[in-house]
Write an enzyme that holds these catalytic residues in place. Structure first.
Site, PDB file in Angstrom:
ATOM      1  N   THR A 210      57.415 -13.897 -15.551  1.00 20.99           N
ATOM      2  CA  THR A 210      57.520 -14.914 -14.513  1.00 20.99           C
ATOM      3  C   THR A 210      56.182 -15.654 -14.399  1.00 20.99           C
ATOM      4  O   THR A 210      55.348 -15.557 -15.312  1.00 20.99           O
ATOM      5  CB  THR A 210      57.986 -14.293 -13.172  1.00 20.99           C
ATOM      6  OG1 THR A 210      58.243 -15.326 -12.229  1.00 20.99           O
ATOM      7  CG2 THR A 210      56.975 -13.320 -12.597  1.00 20.99           C
ATOM      8  N   ASN A 211      55.984 -16.409 -13.335  1.00 20.95           N
ATOM      9  CA  ASN A 211      54.740 -17.175 -13.182  1.00 20.95           C
ATOM     10  C   ASN A 211      54.305 -17.168 -11.725  1.00 20.95           C
ATOM     11  O   ASN A 211      54.960 -16.585 -10.870  1.00 20.95           O
ATOM     12  CB  ASN A 211      54.935 -18.595 -13.718  1.00 20.95           C
ATOM     13  CG  ASN A 211      56.060 -19.292 -13.004  1.00 20.95           C
ATOM     14  OD1 ASN A 211      55.964 -19.600 -11.828  1.00 20.95           O
ATOM     15  ND2 ASN A 211      57.164 -19.520 -13.713  1.00 20.95           N
ATOM     16  N   ARG A 212      53.196 -17.849 -11.436  1.00 14.81           N
ATOM     17  CA  ARG A 212      52.578 -17.739 -10.109  1.00 14.81           C
ATOM     18  C   ARG A 212      53.147 -18.699  -9.070  1.00 14.81           C
ATOM     19  O   ARG A 212      52.624 -18.794  -7.972  1.00 14.81           O
ATOM     20  CB  ARG A 212      51.071 -18.004 -10.224  1.00 14.81           C
ATOM     21  CG  ARG A 212      50.327 -16.952 -10.976  1.00 14.81           C
ATOM     22  CD  ARG A 212      48.831 -17.269 -10.947  1.00 14.81           C
ATOM     23  NE  ARG A 212      48.109 -16.471 -11.913  1.00 14.81           N
ATOM     24  CZ  ARG A 212      47.745 -15.205 -11.698  1.00 14.81           C
ATOM     25  NH1 ARG A 212      48.032 -14.612 -10.567  1.00 14.81           N
ATOM     26  NH2 ARG A 212      47.087 -14.551 -12.631  1.00 14.81           N
ATOM     27  N   SER A 213      54.182 -19.435  -9.379  1.00 19.81           N
ATOM     28  CA  SER A 213      54.717 -20.391  -8.405  1.00 19.81           C
ATOM     29  C   SER A 213      55.189 -19.670  -7.139  1.00 19.81           C
ATOM     30  O   SER A 213      55.928 -18.691  -7.209  1.00 19.81           O
ATOM     31  CB  SER A 213      55.891 -21.145  -9.032  1.00 19.81           C
ATOM     32  OG  SER A 213      56.542 -21.896  -8.035  1.00 19.81           O
ATOM     33  N   ALA A 277      58.856 -24.059 -11.332  1.00 18.84           N
ATOM     34  CA  ALA A 277      58.107 -23.716 -12.545  1.00 18.84           C
ATOM     35  C   ALA A 277      59.074 -22.928 -13.422  1.00 18.84           C
ATOM     36  O   ALA A 277      59.333 -21.750 -13.174  1.00 18.84           O
ATOM     37  CB  ALA A 277      56.888 -22.887 -12.187  1.00 18.84           C
TER      38      ALA A 277
END
Ligand code: CTP
Length: 404
Positions: A210-213, A277
Site C-alpha cells: 500500500t502507500n502513505r495516502s 493514490a
C-alpha cells in the site's frame, strides 16, 4: 468550514436531556464562523440555561421571557426572517407536534411559524413516543412541507430502554445542516465522483502493498463538492476518516476494484476527481495461505495495475462522460514537468500537482501546497493551505470548467 462562515443559524432547543448536546452544536457553529441565535423553550430551560449558550455564542439567547418583553412584537419575525436556517436540536415530540399543526404557544413555535427558510429538525424522544402514530404522522406532514429530519438514532434512551429515539450526534447534525445549506450552491444538479485513499494489494491473507495516502485530500474534496450542492459519490480505499454526510460511499481495496468502481460511477457523472493514490504494481499472485518465515525469503513477482484515469479518458470519446476529469500528481522531483506530462498523457482537464518532498504538503499532513495545471496551458500556484481550503479552490475551478 466556510459554508457556515457568516451564515445566520437560528438554533431552537427544546426540552429533552439531549439539550446539553445543543451546547456543543452552538459552540461548533460559532467556531465555524456562523452567527448563532438560540431560542430555548420552557422545557429546555429545565435542562440548560440561556447563559450556557450566551457564553458559547457571544450572543443573547432567547427564552419565553423575551416574548413578553419590550421588543416582543417583532422579535420572532426578526429572528425568523434573518435566519439562513432554523435548526431544532433536540426536537421533542411536543415541539414536532406544534410545528406540524402550526401552534404558536411559545417563542420557538411562533418563530418557526414565521420562518420561511430552511427547517432542519433533530428529533429526540423515547422510542415509544417516536413510534406513536401521531408522531409519525407529524413527521410526515413536516417532511411533505420540505423540512429536513435528521435521525433519530438507535441506542440507549433516557428511559433506560434501548430503541430509536436518540438525538443524532452533533457532528452528524452539522453534516446534515451543511448539506441543506449547500443545496443551492454552484454545483447544484451536478454529479461529482471523487476517489480517495491508498489502494491495498494483497500479498497473502495478512500482508499487502500500500502507500502513505491518508485520504484527507479526497475526503475534503468530497465535502467541498457537497457544500457546493453537488451529488457526490466517494470511492474510497480504506482510511481512518469519517465520510462526509450526504456522499454515496463505495468502499474498495485494490486498484482493480477502484478501476471498476470509478468506470461505473463516472459513466454518467459531470466530473471525476481522482485524488486516490492507486497502486501502480501488484503481486502477480496473492498467496492463498500466510507466507511462512520457515520457507525462506519470498521472491515476489509484480505486475502492472490498470491506470484508472487512462481507462476513463479512453472511454470518454464514446460516452462523453465525465465532462471534466481531474487528476493529482504526487511528485518528489521535477514537479511541473512530470505533472504536465500526466495532464497530457491521461488527457485531463486539470491536474493538481503537489510536491510530496515538502514537509507541508502531500501524504499524511494536514496542509497542502498545490499548483493547478489546466489543459489550456494556464497554471495557478496556490499557497500552503489546509486540505479543505485546497479542496474548495479545486471545486470552484471544477464549477468554472463545467460552465465552459
Ligand atoms: N492514477 C490512476 N491509476 C493508476 C495510478 C494513478 O488513475 N493506476 C491516477 C491518480 O489517482 C492520480 C494520477 O493518476 O490522479 C497521477 O497519479 P501518480 O501516482 O502521481 O502518477 P502515475 O501515473 O502513477 O505515475 P508515477 O507513479 O510514475 O509518477
Amino acid at each position: 468550514m466556510p459554508i457556515f462562515s457568516g451564515k445566520r443559524i437560528l438554533l431552537g432547543v427544546s426540552g429533552s436531556i439531549a439539550a446539553y448536546k445543543a451546547a456543543d452544536i452552538a459552540s461548533k457553529l460559532t467556531q465555524a464562523g456562523a452567527q448563532v441565535n438560540v431560542i430555548l423553550t420552557p422545557g429546555a430551560e429545565k435542562f440548560v440555561t440561556p447563559l450556557t449558550f450566551q457564553s458559547l455564542t457571544g450572543r443573547r439567547a432567547y427564552t419565553d421571557a423575551d416574548l413578553w418583553g419590550g421588543e416582543a412584537h417583532v422579535l420572532h419575525v426578526g429572528l425568523a426572517r434573518q435566519a439562513d436556517a432554523l435548526l431544532i436540536a433536540p426536537c421533542t415530540a411536543n415541539t414536532l407536534a406544534r410545528f406540524a399543526h402550526g401552534l404558536a404557544d411559545n417563542l420557538l413555535a411562533i418563530t418557526a411559524l414565521a420562518n420561511t427558510g430552511l427547517l432542519v429538525l433533530a428529533p429526540a424522544m423515547d422510542g415509544g413516543m417516536y413510534d406513536a402514530p401521531a408522531t409519525q404522522a407529524n413527521l410526515k406532514i413536516l417532511i411533505d412541507r420540505g423540512a429536513t429530519i435528521i435521525g433519530p438514532a438507535e441506542g440507549h434512551l433516557a428511559s433506560g430502554m434501548s430503541g430509536r429515539g436518540r438525538m443524532v450526534e452533533p457532528v452528524e447534525i452539522l453534516g446534515h445542516l451543511r448539506l441543506a445549506l449547500g443545496r443551492a450552491g454552484g454545483l447544484a444538479g451536478k454529479s461529482v465522483v471523487v476517489s480517495a485513499g491508498g489502494t491495498q494489494e494483497p500479498l497473502d491473507p495478512v500482508r499487502m502493498l500500500t502507500n502513505r495516502s491518508s485520504g484527507r485530500q479526497g475526503y475534503a474534496l468530497a465535502q467541498a463538492a457537497l457544500d457546493a450542492g453537488a451529488q457526490v459519490t466517494l470511492i474510497t480505499a480504506p482510511t481512518s476518516l469519517t465520510p462526509p454526510v450526504g456522499a454515496g460511499i463505495i468502499h474498495v481495496e485494490t486498484a482493480r476494484q477502484m478501476l471498476d468502481a470509478v468506470l461505473k460511477a463516472s459513466a454518467h457523472a459531470d466530473a471525476l476527481i481522482m485524488a486516490a493514490a492507486v497502486a501502480d504494481f501488484r503481486p502477480t499472485r496473492a498467496a492463498r495461505n500466510k507466507i511462512k518465515k520457515r520457507d525462506g525469503i519470498p521472491q515476489i513477482e509484480l505486475e502492472a495495475t490498470e491506470d484508472v484515469l487512462e481507462a476513463v479518458s479512453a472511454r470518454k470519446f464514446r460516452v462523453k462522460r465525465p465532462k471534466v476529469t481531474i487528476g493529482f500528481a504526487a511528485e518528489s522531483r521535477d514537479l511541473l514537468l512530470n505533472a504536465s506530462e500526466k495532464l497530457k498523457s491521461k488527457k485531463l482537464d486539470l491536474i493538481a500537482a503537489n510536491d510530496i518532498s515538502a514537509a507541508d504538503a502531500g501524504f499524511g499532513v494536514e496542509t497542502n501546497r498545490v499548483t493547478l495545471l489546466f489543459a489550456d496551458g494556464t497554471q495557478e500556484s496556490l499557497p500552503v493551505m489546509s486540505k479543505s481550503q485546497a479542496a474548495e479552490t479545486i471545486i470552484a475551478r471544477v464549477a468554472t470548467l463545467l460552465e465552459t
